[in-house]
Scaffold this motif. Sequence first.
Motif, PDB file in Angstrom:
ATOM      1  N   SER A  95       0.838  -1.194   0.000  1.00 28.49           N
ATOM      2  CA  SER A  95       0.000   0.000   0.000  1.00 28.49           C
ATOM      3  C   SER A  95       0.874   1.245   0.000  1.00 28.49           C
ATOM      4  N   ASN A  96       0.241   2.406  -0.091  1.00 27.57           N
ATOM      5  CA  ASN A  96       0.995   3.647  -0.263  1.00 27.57           C
ATOM      6  C   ASN A  96       1.733   4.112   0.985  1.00 27.57           C
ATOM      7  N   THR A 100       5.233   6.168   0.627  1.00 27.09           N
ATOM      8  CA  THR A 100       5.220   7.636   0.619  1.00 27.09           C
ATOM      9  C   THR A 100       5.285   8.279   1.992  1.00 27.09           C
ATOM     10  N   ILE A 122      -0.515   0.599 -10.275  1.00 30.61           N
ATOM     11  CA  ILE A 122      -1.505   0.568  -9.197  1.00 30.61           C
ATOM     12  C   ILE A 122      -2.595  -0.413  -9.598  1.00 30.61           C
ATOM     13  N   ARG A 125      -7.758   0.484  -5.253  1.00 34.09           N
ATOM     14  CA  ARG A 125      -7.848   1.611  -4.321  1.00 34.09           C
ATOM     15  C   ARG A 125      -8.896   1.307  -3.255  1.00 34.09           C
ATOM     16  N   SER A 165      -2.708   5.735   8.090  1.00 32.49           N
ATOM     17  CA  SER A 165      -3.302   6.491   6.986  1.00 32.49           C
ATOM     18  C   SER A 165      -4.508   7.292   7.451  1.00 32.49           C
ATOM     19  N   THR A 252      -6.244   4.988   0.346  1.00 30.73           N
ATOM     20  CA  THR A 252      -5.262   3.908   0.242  1.00 30.73           C
ATOM     21  C   THR A 252      -5.264   3.356  -1.174  1.00 30.73           C
ATOM     22  N   TRP A 253      -4.097   3.211  -1.750  1.00 24.09           N
ATOM     23  CA  TRP A 253      -3.974   2.501  -3.015  1.00 24.09           C
ATOM     24  C   TRP A 253      -2.887   1.443  -2.871  1.00 24.09           C
ATOM     25  N   LEU A 302       2.012   5.610 -11.579  1.00 21.87           N
ATOM     26  CA  LEU A 302       2.386   5.179 -10.235  1.00 21.87           C
ATOM     27  C   LEU A 302       3.550   6.006  -9.709  1.00 21.87           C
ATOM     28  N   THR A 305       2.429   9.521  -8.912  1.00 23.14           N
ATOM     29  CA  THR A 305       1.618   9.526  -7.693  1.00 23.14           C
ATOM     30  C   THR A 305       2.499   9.433  -6.455  1.00 23.14           C
ATOM     31  N   MET A 306       3.513   8.589  -6.516  1.00 17.36           N
ATOM     32  CA  MET A 306       4.433   8.457  -5.386  1.00 17.36           C
ATOM     33  C   MET A 306       5.168   9.766  -5.115  1.00 17.36           C
ATOM     34  N   GLU A 309       2.565  12.295  -3.605  1.00 24.04           N
ATOM     35  CA  GLU A 309       2.133  11.994  -2.240  1.00 24.04           C
ATOM     36  C   GLU A 309       3.288  12.031  -1.247  1.00 24.04           C
TER      37      GLU A 309
END
Length: 325
Positions: A95-96, A100, A122, A125, A165, A252-253, A302, A305-306, A309
Amino acid sequence: MTRRRHLLAAALAAPGIVPVGAHAQGAYPNRPIRVIVPFAAGGGTDVSARIWAQRMSEILGQQLVIDNRGGSGGNLGAEQFVRTPPDGYTILLTSNGPLTVNRFLYRDMQHDPLKDMMPIGIILRIEQLLVVNPGVPAQTVQQFIELAKARPGQLNYGSGGAGSSLHLAGELFKLRAGVNLVHIPYRGGGPAMQDLVSGNIQAMFDSMPSSYPQIRANVIRPLAMCGAKRHQLLPDVPTMTESGIPDCVAGTWIAIFAPNGTPAPIVARVAEAARQAAGEPALTEALFRAGADADWSGAEDLHATMVRETAQWGDVVRQANITSN
């Protein structure tokens, strides 16, 4: 011996054969694939991973075997992963948070997710939302903000623990809305939800799988989704942006990675299988029943996004002075 070398060279040159070190004996994959999940068995990420892996096994024609490596908020499994051979037979599903957030919570982190892993995409979600106890006199986010400003430091919200999270979503909301809410950490989201239902806490930033049954039972009230769009289960609940709080996106992804150096054809094969799986109604329905939404975003998205975030949560952690448990 010479004849054997000629036969091997001819085999490697045949269409569909991908040479990968000592395993260049056939088209990929030709044996089971280990999927490292850096969390304990039975948790939300693990449950979703097993549903996904079952369909991926069917598409790829080889078993995907889940290997739970929990510890240090996901760091332990990730650090074992980055040391595995780049042969396509070990992938990371995580998960993220570990990707991150952990760099800001754990000073002894031994890897950099932005540099030490090869992003594939990814795969799903899990949305988050702001919910309150029905006794809170607020029907909208703006009414909740007005109430919080009228009673600074008197309203609280619960989470599954410092640095989780759900905690970070709450702190992001505080920064964007300019309100003073008191954070009450629990040992998991379940106990926090119990206290929200009973009225011991006023609010919570929670996940859809946990909140939706309570919303249907009318024991908690949803105010806004923390995602970029409304959720199909709660079409009348607006997003934070629609509620006047822009740049307050949390959720959460879950994504998959290959070790650095994995051959591009192998990465492309796994990515195509994951893209195919995400579009299949059977997998979508199975994940939906588990509280997750099937998705597919490729390596480029992906990585972007990383990066985005990592900057966002680093700012939240510093301003809120969050430390790991």
